[in-house]
Scaffold this motif. Structure first.
Motif, mmCIF file in Angstrom:
data_model
loop_
_atom_site.group_PDB
_atom_site.id
_atom_site.type_symbol
_atom_site.label_atom_id
_atom_site.label_comp_id
_atom_site.label_asym_id
_atom_site.label_seq_id
_atom_site.Cartn_x
_atom_site.Cartn_y
_atom_site.Cartn_z
ATOM 1 N N UNK A 21 0.913 -1.189 0.026
ATOM 2 C CA UNK A 21 0.052 0.029 0.052
ATOM 3 C C UNK A 21 0.712 1.263 0.093
ATOM 4 N N UNK A 22 2.110 1.223 -0.238
ATOM 5 C CA UNK A 22 3.187 2.147 -0.200
ATOM 6 C C UNK A 22 3.537 2.568 -1.723
ATOM 7 N N UNK A 23 3.740 3.824 -1.737
ATOM 8 C CA UNK A 23 4.449 4.302 -3.225
ATOM 9 C C UNK A 23 5.556 4.963 -3.006
ATOM 10 N N UNK A 24 6.616 4.303 -3.859
ATOM 11 C CA UNK A 24 7.978 4.873 -3.524
ATOM 12 C C UNK A 24 8.324 5.996 -4.986
ATOM 13 N N UNK A 25 8.929 7.276 -4.695
ATOM 14 C CA UNK A 25 9.110 8.011 -5.730
ATOM 15 C C UNK A 25 10.510 8.354 -6.109
ATOM 16 N N UNK A 26 10.891 8.413 -7.075
ATOM 17 C CA UNK A 26 12.171 8.574 -7.654
ATOM 18 C C UNK A 26 12.401 10.173 -7.774
ATOM 19 N N UNK A 27 13.365 10.728 -6.803
ATOM 20 C CA UNK A 27 13.629 12.382 -7.139
ATOM 21 C C UNK A 27 15.254 12.446 -7.521
ATOM 22 N N UNK A 28 15.547 12.940 -8.579
ATOM 23 C CA UNK A 28 16.845 13.122 -9.020
ATOM 24 C C UNK A 28 17.063 14.436 -9.153
ATOM 25 N N UNK A 45 11.103 15.224 1.639
ATOM 26 C CA UNK A 45 11.157 13.672 1.790
ATOM 27 C C UNK A 45 10.583 13.535 3.326
ATOM 28 N N UNK A 46 10.987 14.262 4.224
ATOM 29 C CA UNK A 46 10.610 13.637 5.554
ATOM 30 C C UNK A 46 9.015 14.150 5.839
ATOM 31 N N UNK A 47 8.890 15.315 5.276
ATOM 32 C CA UNK A 47 7.526 15.733 5.557
ATOM 33 C C UNK A 47 6.402 14.758 4.995
ATOM 34 N N UNK A 48 6.704 14.644 3.519
ATOM 35 C CA UNK A 48 5.638 13.721 2.896
ATOM 36 C C UNK A 48 5.738 12.505 3.323
ATOM 37 N N UNK A 49 6.483 11.765 4.050
ATOM 38 C CA UNK A 49 6.288 10.580 4.654
ATOM 39 C C UNK A 49 5.479 10.653 5.686
ATOM 40 N N UNK A 50 6.047 11.762 6.659
ATOM 41 C CA UNK A 50 5.048 11.795 7.862
ATOM 42 C C UNK A 50 3.632 12.364 7.498
ATOM 43 N N UNK A 51 3.292 12.912 6.511
ATOM 44 C CA UNK A 51 1.991 13.548 6.292
ATOM 45 C C UNK A 51 1.226 12.218 5.954
ATOM 46 N N UNK A 52 1.773 11.340 4.883
ATOM 47 C CA UNK A 52 1.122 10.162 4.479
ATOM 48 C C UNK A 52 1.107 9.101 5.305
ATOM 49 N N UNK A 53 1.874 9.450 6.556
ATOM 50 C CA UNK A 53 1.968 7.998 7.496
ATOM 51 C C UNK A 53 2.565 6.942 6.631
ATOM 52 N N UNK A 54 3.806 7.280 5.890
ATOM 53 C CA UNK A 54 4.529 6.368 5.349
ATOM 54 C C UNK A 54 3.887 5.581 3.893
ATOM 55 N N UNK A 55 2.969 6.123 3.387
ATOM 56 C CA UNK A 55 1.985 5.539 2.226
ATOM 57 C C UNK A 55 3.047 6.217 1.175
ATOM 58 N N UNK A 56 3.627 7.604 0.975
ATOM 59 C CA UNK A 56 4.225 8.078 0.049
ATOM 60 C C UNK A 56 5.591 8.263 0.525
ATOM 61 N N UNK A 57 6.778 7.575 -0.155
ATOM 62 C CA UNK A 57 8.189 7.767 0.225
ATOM 63 C C UNK A 57 9.058 8.248 -0.923
ATOM 64 N N UNK A 58 10.205 8.778 -0.645
ATOM 65 C CA UNK A 58 10.892 9.219 -1.760
ATOM 66 C C UNK A 58 12.336 8.676 -1.651
ATOM 67 N N UNK A 59 12.905 8.327 -2.943
ATOM 68 C CA UNK A 59 14.373 7.850 -2.943
ATOM 69 C C UNK A 59 14.992 9.176 -3.894
ATOM 70 N N UNK A 60 16.045 9.704 -3.071
ATOM 71 C CA UNK A 60 16.770 10.674 -3.696
ATOM 72 C C UNK A 60 18.045 10.392 -4.088
ATOM 73 N N UNK A 61 18.265 10.713 -5.574
ATOM 74 C CA UNK A 61 19.359 10.543 -6.207
ATOM 75 C C UNK A 61 20.165 11.965 -6.738
ATOM 76 N N UNK A 62 21.116 12.175 -5.595
ATOM 77 C CA UNK A 62 21.594 13.744 -5.702
ATOM 78 C C UNK A 62 22.773 13.473 -6.722
ATOM 79 N N UNK A 63 23.826 14.535 -6.884
ATOM 80 C CA UNK A 63 24.927 14.565 -7.487
ATOM 81 C C UNK A 63 24.825 14.271 -8.889
ATOM 82 N N UNK A 64 23.971 14.410 -9.551
ATOM 83 C CA UNK A 64 23.773 14.089 -11.098
ATOM 84 C C UNK A 64 24.056 12.715 -11.277
#
Length: 321
Positions: A21-28, A45-64
């Motif tokens: 029941x969770x969705x994981x978003x890629x953010x680059x 990232x943290x606020x979205x996970x908090x507001x959605x109670x873990x239903x929306x999560x973000x994986x961050x790919x930084x530095x190009x």
């Protein structure tokens, strides 16, 4: 880089992965994790996970890791990446209306800039990219851009004459340097350190935190705080991904973005103070010129925005208190 990016995308899966029941978003994005804009993204990232109670999560790919700004925007358009951080100067190549934010000296100061960005003009611009599958969520503070050089200090507008200055691949930035008598040289940010080192360009223009995190100050010992533009960063989402969210999930995304934008302003303010201190300690000569001299010489850039739409935006920006 594109081949590497697409291979990584293939390994990562789609921009949004459904796990029970969770969705994981890629953010680059292309910034280092020490950058204040990245710190703002982490708040998102943290606020979205908090507001959605873990239903929306973000994986961050930084530095190009997944490509430069333009490449990642293209990945958003095809729905392979859900989100990114992009400069208004880069997105102007996809959504021309954003170019109004890069006009030199169109903003009087930072307060005026954010009164515009957080008002009707800013809200309209965030919606403009939707027909190109790109929707803006909020603006991040990217400070004011100023010139730094390796050969000599720029003290007046005339001192730019003949200098090869790296600019983003943005028509407005190119026009600005040309108006000052310099030779604008568009190139990838990742190539700039070597270009400065080898004398391919004589300098560049950017904000203080980026000047520090890029370590360009190791080569360029002159920084002129002319503050020609306040080009913001934009937290952007692919409409192809957004359409897959429920109304409740969209509300969580919008709210988390708004919270992160306010937190990021403080990160930026602290970073500027710290960065200027680092530059001074590294022997960089910092000079504050008469900005009117630069504004007069670049006035032709503003007048070149002659379409009714752009003239209307300019007037509304100038009338904002």
């Amino acid at each position: 880089m594109k081949i590497v990016s697409y291979l990584l995308i293939a390994l990562l899966g789609f921009s949004c992965t459904q796990i029970s029941d969770k969705k994981v978003l890629t953010l680059a994005h292309g910034l280092p994790i020490s950058h204040p804009v990245h710190k703002g993204i982490v708040v998102f990232q943290k606020e979205l996970e908090k507001l959605s109670e873990g239903k929306l999560k973000i994986n961050i790919y930084a530095d190009g890791q997944l490509g430069d700004e333009r490449e990642v925007l293209e990945l958003l358009q095809i729905g392979s990446v859900a989100m990114t951080k992009v400069s208004a100067a880069t997105i102007a190549n996809f959504v021309p209306e954003y170019s109004v934010l890069g006009i030199p000296y169109v903003f009087r100061d930072k307060e005026h800039c954010f009164n515009v960005l957080e008002g009707d003009v800013g809200n309209e611009l965030l919606e403009k990219g939707a027909e190109r599958w790109l929707k803006g969520l909020c603006f991040y503070d990217a400070g004011s851009r100023s010139f730094y050089t390796s050969k000599k200090q720029i003290k007046t507008a005339k001192d730019v004459d003949g200098l090869k200055i790296r600019v983003m691949n943005d028509p407005t930035a190119i026009k600005m340097v040309s108006a000052l008598g310099g030779s604008p040289t568009p190139m990838s940010y990742g190539e700039l350190y070597t270009a400065l080192q080898q004398g391919v360009v004589d300098g560049a223009e950017n904000n203080a935190p980026s000047f520090v995190t890029s370590r360009h100050f190791e080569i360029c010992k002159y920084y002129t705080l002319d503050g020609h533009t306040f080009v913001p960063d934009i937290l952007m989402i692919s409409t192809k991904f957004l359409e897959k969210l429920s109304e409740q999930e969209k509300e969580w995304v919008y709210k988390a973005a708004k919270i992160s934008a306010q937190a990021q302003k403080k990160f930026w303010e602290d970073s500027v103070i710290e960065s200027l201190e680092i530059l001074k300690n590294a022997g960089v000569e910092i000079y504050s010129p008469n900005k009117e001299d630069f504004a007069k010489k670049t006035a032709t850039v503003l007048s070149s925005f002659s379409s009714p739409v752009m003239k209307d935006y300019i007037q509304r920006i100038q009338n904002t208190k």
